[in-house]
Design an enzyme around this catalytic site. Structure first.
Site, PDB file in Angstrom:
ATOM      1  N   CYS A 155       0.804  -1.230   0.000  1.00 24.27           N
ATOM      2  CA  CYS A 155       0.000   0.000   0.000  1.00 24.27           C
ATOM      3  C   CYS A 155       0.836   1.279   0.000  1.00 24.27           C
ATOM      4  O   CYS A 155       0.332   2.348  -0.370  1.00 24.27           O
ATOM      5  CB  CYS A 155      -0.960  -0.003   1.183  1.00 24.27           C
ATOM      6  SG  CYS A 155      -0.229  -0.611   2.702  1.00 24.27           S
ATOM      7  N   HIS A 249      -2.087   6.746   3.417  1.00 27.48           N
ATOM      8  CA  HIS A 249      -0.638   6.844   3.599  1.00 27.48           C
ATOM      9  C   HIS A 249      -0.144   8.106   2.900  1.00 27.48           C
ATOM     10  O   HIS A 249      -0.275   8.260   1.680  1.00 27.48           O
ATOM     11  CB  HIS A 249       0.067   5.630   2.998  1.00 27.48           C
ATOM     12  CG  HIS A 249      -0.194   4.333   3.730  1.00 27.48           C
ATOM     13  ND1 HIS A 249      -0.858   4.250   4.937  1.00 27.48           N
ATOM     14  CD2 HIS A 249       0.147   3.057   3.414  1.00 27.48           C
ATOM     15  CE1 HIS A 249      -0.915   2.984   5.324  1.00 27.48           C
ATOM     16  NE2 HIS A 249      -0.331   2.236   4.420  1.00 27.48           N
TER      17      HIS A 249
HETATM   18  P1  NAP Z   1      -6.449  -8.464   8.955  1.00 32.87           P
HETATM   19  O1  NAP Z   1      -7.363  -7.354   9.276  1.00 32.87           O
HETATM   20  O2  NAP Z   1      -5.587  -9.015  10.035  1.00 32.87           O
HETATM   21  O3  NAP Z   1      -7.314  -9.676   8.310  1.00 32.87           O
HETATM   22  C1  NAP Z   1      -6.766 -10.963   8.093  1.00 32.87           C
HETATM   23  C2  NAP Z   1      -7.829 -11.891   7.511  1.00 32.87           C
HETATM   24  O4  NAP Z   1      -7.213 -13.174   7.275  1.00 32.87           O
HETATM   25  C3  NAP Z   1      -9.035 -12.142   8.405  1.00 32.87           C
HETATM   26  O5  NAP Z   1     -10.175 -12.321   7.610  1.00 32.87           O
HETATM   27  C4  NAP Z   1      -8.686 -13.456   9.089  1.00 32.87           C
HETATM   28  O6  NAP Z   1      -9.838 -14.231   9.411  1.00 32.87           O
HETATM   29  C5  NAP Z   1      -7.966 -14.183   7.969  1.00 32.87           C
HETATM   30  N1  NAP Z   1      -7.085 -15.242   8.486  1.00 32.87           N
HETATM   31  C6  NAP Z   1      -6.191 -15.131   9.511  1.00 32.87           C
HETATM   32  N2  NAP Z   1      -5.583 -16.335   9.706  1.00 32.87           N
HETATM   33  C7  NAP Z   1      -6.103 -17.177   8.794  1.00 32.87           C
HETATM   34  C8  NAP Z   1      -5.895 -18.568   8.490  1.00 32.87           C
HETATM   35  N3  NAP Z   1      -4.993 -19.307   9.170  1.00 32.87           N
HETATM   36  N4  NAP Z   1      -6.599 -19.127   7.475  1.00 32.87           N
HETATM   37  C9  NAP Z   1      -7.494 -18.406   6.765  1.00 32.87           C
HETATM   38  N5  NAP Z   1      -7.755 -17.085   7.026  1.00 32.87           N
HETATM   39  C10 NAP Z   1      -7.062 -16.478   8.022  1.00 32.87           C
HETATM   40  O7  NAP Z   1      -5.418  -8.045   7.776  1.00 32.87           O
HETATM   41  P2  NAP Z   1      -5.617  -6.967   6.584  1.00 32.87           P
HETATM   42  O8  NAP Z   1      -5.105  -5.637   6.979  1.00 32.87           O
HETATM   43  O9  NAP Z   1      -6.989  -7.101   6.089  1.00 32.87           O
HETATM   44  O10 NAP Z   1      -4.548  -7.497   5.512  1.00 32.87           O
HETATM   45  C11 NAP Z   1      -4.821  -8.615   4.667  1.00 32.87           C
HETATM   46  C12 NAP Z   1      -3.699  -8.750   3.658  1.00 32.87           C
HETATM   47  O11 NAP Z   1      -3.662  -7.597   2.838  1.00 32.87           O
HETATM   48  C13 NAP Z   1      -2.300  -8.888   4.272  1.00 32.87           C
HETATM   49  O12 NAP Z   1      -1.523  -9.755   3.492  1.00 32.87           O
HETATM   50  C14 NAP Z   1      -1.774  -7.459   4.197  1.00 32.87           C
HETATM   51  O13 NAP Z   1      -0.368  -7.408   4.182  1.00 32.87           O
HETATM   52  C15 NAP Z   1      -2.357  -7.016   2.884  1.00 32.87           C
HETATM   53  N6  NAP Z   1      -2.504  -5.569   2.707  1.00 32.87           N
HETATM   54  C16 NAP Z   1      -3.085  -4.832   3.676  1.00 32.87           C
HETATM   55  C17 NAP Z   1      -3.243  -3.460   3.472  1.00 32.87           C
HETATM   56  C18 NAP Z   1      -3.859  -2.574   4.515  1.00 32.87           C
HETATM   57  O14 NAP Z   1      -3.837  -1.344   4.305  1.00 32.87           O
HETATM   58  N7  NAP Z   1      -4.410  -3.096   5.599  1.00 32.87           N
HETATM   59  C19 NAP Z   1      -2.825  -2.882   2.285  1.00 32.87           C
HETATM   60  C20 NAP Z   1      -2.249  -3.681   1.301  1.00 32.87           C
HETATM   61  C21 NAP Z   1      -2.103  -5.022   1.536  1.00 32.87           C
HETATM   62  P3  NAP Z   1     -10.338 -14.629  10.897  1.00 32.87           P
HETATM   63  O15 NAP Z   1     -11.479 -13.693  11.189  1.00 32.87           O
HETATM   64  O16 NAP Z   1     -10.842 -16.001  10.687  1.00 32.87           O
HETATM   65  O17 NAP Z   1      -9.192 -14.518  11.818  1.00 32.87           O
END
Ligand code: NAP
Length: 356
Positions: A155, A249
């Site tokens: 991001c 950001h």
């Molecule tokens: P997050 O809020 O922590 O969400 C993680 C998700 O993954 C939740 O739905 C969680 O489900 C699921 N999960 C966790 N452990 C799992 C498992 N063992 N098997 C299957 N599902 C699982 O993270 P996020 O910020 O949304 O980020 C998600 C991805 O996007 C990451 O790779 C991050 O680096 C990337 N990203 C994020 C952003 C940002 O601005 N946030 C920007 C670009 C890229 P449960 O409810 O079941 O735990």
């Protein structure tokens, strides 16, 4: 741009998280895609999305269509009808899961870091390197997959690369020094403990500087048929900081141009940038990929992050740099342009180019 056929059935992996929720919000009433399956960790046991998820996005409610869907485990056999999955899985587990879907014939559009730098995986921003989707044919040939994986960038790389692309084309860019002020939603939910981030700025985000420095070169580089990706010939140095904003950001960059240009020429280059997603009017493409603000104190995170429904990168404060050629400020919405919205735009571009 009209698409007359039935909507394409899609699934969201990591649907309960910050980026997953953005996907569901942005896919509601999408003209081409219909969310038919949601997945997260196995702990939800098929309970409905409404029962499994606390909706954390401001300004919208959980869409009723998503609320009623069961939350299944991230396995292709649990989501047999989907043609596309949007992955919002953590990097710790995304790699193998995304491969399983691609092997099963599904088009995977991922936000995770795992496959971004692979030699046959496009790291795609359609306004920047739309032609990189040519790598998909090689990916499918080499790996024997009927599906494929396309990733979007980190991001903080995304706004930087979007700002640099038209300058690279017009004047050449040889050096970039960038300092980021990144919001807390970039760390997912629950992210950082409030006691660590309120009234604070933290000068370290694990792995982030390395991602900005490498992803930028891949995206601004070339795809050469039969040879692979060639990095752009520039050098990037990144300082990445977490600050106490919720979304968006902000980034401050100094750049060296290969050919000198006036400030007016640079601003005109940004303002006149109309890449293909804009000219063919993809559903998620903002009217302006880049918007330059002339006020001396913009862009600001709070005021400008939602420009173009969160898909426009806002620029400002262009001035001469006493060390490199120029310095300026840019802002991108991290969970929309830098994550879910960017991924949806990638899928739209693939539909437009006949990959789906
Ligand atoms: P997050 O809020 O922590 O969400 C993680 C998700 O993954 C939740 O739905 C969680 O489900 C699921 N999960 C966790 N452990 C799992 C498992 N063992 N098997 C299957 N599902 C699982 O993270 P996020 O910020 O949304 O980020 C998600 C991805 O996007 C990451 O790779 C991050 O680096 C990337 N990203 C994020 C952003 C940002 O601005 N946030 C920007 C670009 C890229 P449960 O409810 O079941 O735990």
């Amino acid at each position: 741009m009209e698409r007359q056929h039935k909507k394409i059935p899609v699934g969201v992996l990591g649907a309960t998280g910050m980026v997953g929720q953005r996907f569901i919000e942005l896919l509601q009433n999408h003209p081409w895609f219909e969310v038919v399956a949601l997945a997260a960790s196995g702990k939800h046991n098929g309970r409905s999305y409404a029962e499994s998820t606390v909706w954390r996005l401001s300004g919208s409610d959980m869409p009723a269509t998503a609320a009623a869907l069961p939350v299944v485990a991230c396995r292709p056999e649990e989501m047999p009808d989907v043609k596309i999955v949007f992955s919002a899985l953590p990097g710790e587990i995304a790699g193998e899961i995304e491969i399983a879907f691609a092997q099963a014939g599904v088009a995977v559009f991922s936000n995770a870091k795992n496959h971004r730098m692979a030699a046959d995986v496009p790291l795609l921003i359609p306004e920047v390197n739309a032609d990189h989707i040519a790598a998909v044919a090689q990916q499918q040939r080499q790996r024997g997959w009927s599906g494929f994986i396309i990733t979007n960038a980190n991001c903080s790389s995304t706004p930087l690369v979007m700002a640099l692309k038209p300058l690279q084309q017009a004047f050449g860019v040889s050096k970039v020094l960038v300092t980021t002020l990144q919001s807390i939603s970039g760390a997912g939910y629950p992210g950082l403990p409030s006691y660590d981030i309120i009234d604070n700025a933290i000068p370290y985000i694990s792995g982030e500087e390395e991602k900005v420095e490498s992803e930028t070169l891949k995206m601004l580089g070339d795809w050469r048929e039969g040879q692979g990706f060639a990095d752009a010939p520039l050098v990037v140095s990144a300082h990445c900081n977490r600050v106490a904003t919720r979304e968006g950001h902000l980034e401050c960059a100094s750049i060296e141009l290969e050919r000198d240009a006036s400030p007016e020429e640079i601003i005109a280059t940004w303002e006149n940038y109309v890449p293909e997603p804009q000219s063919v009017q993809l559903p998620s493409a903002p009217v302006h990929a880049l918007h330059y603000r002339h006020e001396h104190d913009r862009p600001q995170t709070l005021r400008d992050r939602d420009a173009g429904n969160g898909m426009t990168v806002t620029l400002g404060r262009l001035r001469r740099c006493p060390i490199l050629s120029y310095k300026f400020v840019m802002l991108g919405h991290n969970t929309i342009r830098g994550a879910a919205g960017g991924s949806i735009l990638n899928a739209e571009w693939c539909v437009h180019k006949g990959l789906l």
